[in-house]
Structures are given as structure tokens and as C-alpha cells.
Enzyme design. Structure first.
Site, mmCIF file in Angstrom:
data_model
loop_
_atom_site.group_PDB
_atom_site.id
_atom_site.type_symbol
_atom_site.label_atom_id
_atom_site.label_comp_id
_atom_site.label_asym_id
_atom_site.label_seq_id
_atom_site.Cartn_x
_atom_site.Cartn_y
_atom_site.Cartn_z
ATOM 1 N N LYS A 26 8.909 -1.757 16.020
ATOM 2 C CA LYS A 26 9.765 0.306 15.379
ATOM 3 C C LYS A 26 10.990 0.013 16.430
ATOM 4 O O LYS A 26 11.624 0.689 15.034
ATOM 5 C CB LYS A 26 8.330 0.697 14.516
ATOM 6 C CG LYS A 26 7.837 -0.225 13.670
ATOM 7 C CD LYS A 26 6.258 0.694 13.496
ATOM 8 C CE LYS A 26 5.690 0.710 12.123
ATOM 9 N NZ LYS A 26 4.788 1.784 11.254
ATOM 10 N N TYR B 89 0.921 -0.883 0.158
ATOM 11 C CA TYR B 89 0.280 -0.056 -0.433
ATOM 12 C C TYR B 89 0.910 1.470 -0.318
ATOM 13 O O TYR B 89 0.518 2.572 -0.679
ATOM 14 C CB TYR B 89 -0.890 0.233 1.266
ATOM 15 C CG TYR B 89 -2.097 0.891 0.805
ATOM 16 C CD1 TYR B 89 -2.818 0.588 0.846
ATOM 17 C CD2 TYR B 89 -2.273 2.054 1.996
ATOM 18 C CE1 TYR B 89 -3.650 2.567 0.163
ATOM 19 C CE2 TYR B 89 -2.566 3.432 2.176
ATOM 20 C CZ TYR B 89 -4.127 3.109 0.979
ATOM 21 O OH TYR B 89 -4.506 3.901 0.615
HETATM 22 N N1 LIG Z 1 -0.417 5.641 10.680
HETATM 23 C C1 LIG Z 1 -1.143 4.609 10.030
HETATM 24 O O1 LIG Z 1 -2.927 5.085 10.095
HETATM 25 C C2 LIG Z 1 -0.735 3.514 8.797
HETATM 26 C C3 LIG Z 1 -1.675 2.807 7.971
HETATM 27 C C4 LIG Z 1 -0.845 1.874 7.549
HETATM 28 C C5 LIG Z 1 0.401 1.633 7.445
HETATM 29 N N2 LIG Z 1 0.983 1.871 8.478
HETATM 30 C C6 LIG Z 1 2.668 2.079 8.189
HETATM 31 O O2 LIG Z 1 3.469 1.828 6.688
HETATM 32 C C7 LIG Z 1 4.020 0.955 6.392
HETATM 33 C C8 LIG Z 1 3.536 -0.182 5.418
HETATM 34 O O3 LIG Z 1 2.039 -1.194 5.584
HETATM 35 P P1 LIG Z 1 1.807 -1.442 4.136
HETATM 36 O O4 LIG Z 1 0.265 -1.421 4.864
HETATM 37 O O5 LIG Z 1 1.728 -0.241 3.439
HETATM 38 O O6 LIG Z 1 2.175 -2.670 4.187
HETATM 39 P P2 LIG Z 1 1.150 -3.653 3.545
HETATM 40 O O7 LIG Z 1 0.839 -3.011 2.004
HETATM 41 O O8 LIG Z 1 -0.231 -4.682 4.680
HETATM 42 O O9 LIG Z 1 2.039 -4.679 2.617
HETATM 43 C C9 LIG Z 1 3.869 -3.905 2.266
HETATM 44 C C10 LIG Z 1 4.640 -4.717 1.955
HETATM 45 O O10 LIG Z 1 5.257 -5.742 3.201
HETATM 46 C C11 LIG Z 1 5.736 -6.847 2.178
HETATM 47 N N3 LIG Z 1 5.134 -8.273 3.265
HETATM 48 C C12 LIG Z 1 4.170 -8.538 3.296
HETATM 49 N N4 LIG Z 1 4.055 -9.797 3.992
HETATM 50 C C13 LIG Z 1 5.101 -10.414 3.959
HETATM 51 C C14 LIG Z 1 5.963 -11.550 4.456
HETATM 52 N N5 LIG Z 1 5.279 -12.144 4.953
HETATM 53 N N6 LIG Z 1 7.762 -11.320 4.110
HETATM 54 C C15 LIG Z 1 7.857 -10.756 3.161
HETATM 55 N N7 LIG Z 1 7.228 -9.547 3.043
HETATM 56 C C16 LIG Z 1 6.032 -9.113 3.024
HETATM 57 C C17 LIG Z 1 4.961 -7.099 0.962
HETATM 58 O O11 LIG Z 1 6.114 -6.316 -0.195
HETATM 59 P P3 LIG Z 1 6.023 -7.216 -1.767
HETATM 60 O O12 LIG Z 1 5.660 -8.466 -1.475
HETATM 61 O O13 LIG Z 1 6.722 -6.481 -2.632
HETATM 62 O O14 LIG Z 1 8.547 -7.821 -1.114
HETATM 63 C C18 LIG Z 1 4.307 -6.529 0.955
HETATM 64 O O15 LIG Z 1 3.674 -5.788 -0.570
HETATM 65 C C19 LIG Z 1 3.619 -0.198 7.894
HETATM 66 O O16 LIG Z 1 5.264 0.409 8.773
HETATM 67 C C20 LIG Z 1 2.537 -0.079 8.727
HETATM 68 O O17 LIG Z 1 2.436 0.051 9.905
HETATM 69 C C21 LIG Z 1 1.323 3.090 8.860
#
Ligand SMILES: NC(=O)c1ccc[n+]([C@@H]2O[C@H](COP(=O)([O-])OP(=O)(O)OC[C@H]3O[C@@H](n4cnc5c(N)ncnc54)[C@H](OP(=O)(O)O)[C@@H]3O)[C@@H](O)[C@H]2O)c1
Length: 313
Positions: A140, A14
Site C-alpha cells: 500500500k 467485499y
Molecule cells: N483491515 C481489515 O480488517 C480489512 C479486511 C478486509 C479488507 N481490507 C482491505 O479492503 C480493501 C478491499 O478488500 P476486499 O476484501 O474488499 O477485496 P476483495 O473482495 O477480495 O476483492 C475486491 C475486488 O478486487 C478485484 N480483484 C480481485 N482479484 C483481482 C485480480 N487478480 N485482478 C484484478 N482485480 C482483482 C475484483 O474486482 P472486480 O472483479 O469488480 O473488478 C474484486 O471484486 C483492501 O485494500 C484490503 O486490504 C481490510
């Protein structure tokens, strides 16, 4: 500032896909890690996303968290690394996988800046966060400790509340689309949150990467117009749809009573809503101009809450 080579890990996610887009848009030579797991199964959307990156000029780099050598080789190709692996328990949580990446960056020894997967509330300021949600910040902090012990140059990007998760449902826990009839108001609805468009987060994060002002610092994305209470967010939506919503107040006790019927991932999410909307963790956040992204990069026209909410009308 010259344009550097950036490796994005977790690039199909995302936040990750937005970081890839922003890196390309800002003229960086962009590398995206492609995990072998992509080849197994039928995650056709992931494959399509990777191919679209390639078409836009990014380089795909095969590497695996299970293969240290491949990580070191990937890291050696670039100047800077950004990680956006998952960290939302209700979907997926792999923050601690970064410890393997940190090891690889340490061994490679060439990385000028590492931006770990954060993009949320500043983990260092969440020591009093409610359990079990505190685990998100604790993990983190484990990664931060490893980065600092390894002497890796870093920037921590704190983006507060990612808009789609919080604004989409008008800050109601468990909702990601705005209602047209009634809305749950958490507590008195007057504690402030900070809401940031996800594309803007990516733009700012990429901007920090070559900026000497952000070296070894935490940068907060806290656009002044987007610091709003839940009631203010609801008012903006009401104005957009030309209708007043029926308000139902949910006390803290009643909110917390609902926790026991939720699964673990949902409980983590509930804890975050508790911290922001009932405890006002962000209301009390004090940020200096030199550490706030919209002040550091006034040339970026950030998305206001009104502009963001318009897409749901
Ligand atoms: N404060 C807020 O409101 C908020 C909301 C959402 C997210 N965040 C933060 O934003 C950051 C990114 O989150 P996101 O929601 O973008 O993540 P996401 O879309 O759920 O996942 C990001 C990527 O992580 C990799 N991944 C997922 N599961 C995995 C596994 N088991 N092993 C290896 N890689 C894996 C995959 O990458 P690839 O397949 O491309 O390698 C996936 O596309 C996080 O630190 C999260 O805490 C904050």
C-alpha cells in the site's frame, strides 16, 4: 458541495459493492469498472452484482488493467476514482495492480481525488509490523508513493479493523463467527482494537471525496464507542446471549508457535492479529479530531459494536 462523477474499481468486491451503494445513496453519478475477465468463466455472482448496479442507476465501464488506453478512457469519464481491489492475502491480493491505474490517472489528468484501496490499518504507521503481514502495508505504501510522485490529489482512508473479519469471531484469529461456549483470549485481552462496520466505512469514504478538508490527507475511521479490548468485545457478546463464555488464554509464544503450520496467506493474517492484539498497535494510535471521520461527519450514525454483534445472536 456539488455531486461528482465517481469511478469505482474493484466494485464487485467485499468493500467495492458497499462503495457503489454508498456512492449512489449520496447522489453521485456512479461508474463501475467492468473487467473483461468477468466474461470468462462462470462467476455468475459477479455478473449478477454488476447487473444489479446497473439497475440501481450505475454505469458499467468496460476497462482492463491489461489495456492502458481503456483505463485512461474510463478515468476520463469521471471526476474522482476509488479503488477497492483485493488486499486480503488469504483470499486474493492485487494491491499493486493499482500502479497501472495510477499511471492512467496521471495521463488522463482530470481526476480531482483518488482514494486507493486501503480501508485498513494506516500503512504509514505499520513500519514495525510483523512479517510476513508487513507486505500488505508495504504494498500500500508503494501505491501511495506512486500517487504522490504523480501529483494526484488523494485521500487515504484508514478504517482500522473491518468488523466482519474481527468482531464476527470475537477477535479470535481464524474465526469469523462468535462462539457460544468458549473463547480464546489473545494475551491478557486488554489491548484495544478499533472495529468499523463495512457499510459505515463506505459511507465515510464517499463523504471524503468532495471534502476540501480531506484533500491529500489520511482520514481515520475510529468511532469512539468502537475502541474496545477483546475482553470488552466478549463481554458485549456474553450480554447479548445471556451466557458467560469459558475463557482460554493464549500466550504470545503459543500463538506465534502456531505460525509454522500455516500457509502464507494465513501467516499474513496471523501477523495482523499479532500486531493488534499482542502488540497494541491501535491502542497507541493518536488521532486528531480534524482527521477522524466520525468527528468530521457527525451526521453519520455509525454502527456500534453492540449493534453489529446483534446480527449473530
Ligand atoms: N483491515 C481489515 O480488517 C480489512 C479486511 C478486509 C479488507 N481490507 C482491505 O479492503 C480493501 C478491499 O478488500 P476486499 O476484501 O474488499 O477485496 P476483495 O473482495 O477480495 O476483492 C475486491 C475486488 O478486487 C478485484 N480483484 C480481485 N482479484 C483481482 C485480480 N487478480 N485482478 C484484478 N482485480 C482483482 C475484483 O474486482 P472486480 O472483479 O469488480 O473488478 C474484486 O471484486 C483492501 O485494500 C484490503 O486490504 C481490510
Amino acid at each position: 458541495m456539488g455531486k461528482s462523477k465517481i469511478l469505482i474499481v474493484g466494485g464487485t468486491g467485499y468493500m467495492g459493492k458497499r462503495l457503489v451503494k454508498a456512492s449512489l445513496a449520496q447522489g453521485h453519478e456512479t461508474y463501475v469498472m467492468q473487467r473483461p475477465e468477468t466474461e470468462i468463466g462462470v462467476d455468475i455472482d459477479k455478473v449478477e452484482t454488476l447487473i444489479s448496479f446497473k439497475k440501481q442507476g450505475a454505469h458499467l465501464v468496460p476497462a482492463s488493467f491489461e489495456d492502458h488506453k481503456s483505463l485512461v478512457e474510463a478515468v476520463k469519464l469521471v471526476d474522482n476514482v476509488i479503488c477497492a481491489v483485493s488486499g486480503v492475502h488469504i483470499r486474493s491480493h492485487s494491491i499493486l495492480l493499482q500502479l497501472k491505474l495510477v499511471e492512467a490517472i496521471k495521463e488522463a489528468g482530470n481526476v480531482k481525488r483518488y482514494i486507493p484501496s486501503e480501508f485498513g490499518m494506516d500503512a504509514a504507521k505499520m513500519k514495525n509490523a510483523m512479517e510476513p503481514g508487513k507486505v500488505a502495508f508495504d504494498d500500500k505504501m508503494v501505491v501511495r508513493k506512486a500517487i504522490e510522485e504523480a501529483g494526484i490529489p488523494f485521500t487515504y482512508v484508514s478504517a482500522n479493523c473491518i468488523a466482519a473479519y474481527w468482531l464476527g469471531g470475537l477477535c479470535q484469529f481464524g474465526k469469523i463467527l462468535p462462539p457460544r461456549d468458549h473463547v480464546i483470549i489473545h494475551g491478557d485481552g486488554n489491548l484495544k482494537g478499533i472495529y468499523v462496520n463495512e457499510d459505515d466505512i463506505a459511507t465515510y469514504a464517499i463523504k471524503t471525496i468532495e471534502d476540501p478538508r480531506t484533500l491529500n490527507k489520511t482520514i481515520y475511521i475510529s468511532p469512539p464507542k468502537n475502541i474496545l479490548s477483546q475482553r470488552e468485545v466478549v463481554q458485549k457478546w456474553e450480554k447479548l446471549i445471556g451466557k458467560e463464555l469459558h475463557k482460554i488464554t493464549l500466550s504470545k509464544d503459543d500463538f506465534l508457535a502456531s505460525k509454522n503450520v500455516l500457509d502464507y496467506g494465513q501467516q499474513v493474517g496471523l501477523s495482523h492479529y499479532h500486531d493488534i492484539l499482542y502488540e497494541g498497535f491501535l491502542t497507541s494510535l493518536k488521532i486528531g479530531d480534524e482527521e477522524e471521520a466520525s468527528k468530521l461527519y457527525p451526521e453519520v450514525k455509525y454502527t456500534t459494536v453492540d449493534e453489529y454483534l446483534k446480527q449473530y445472536v
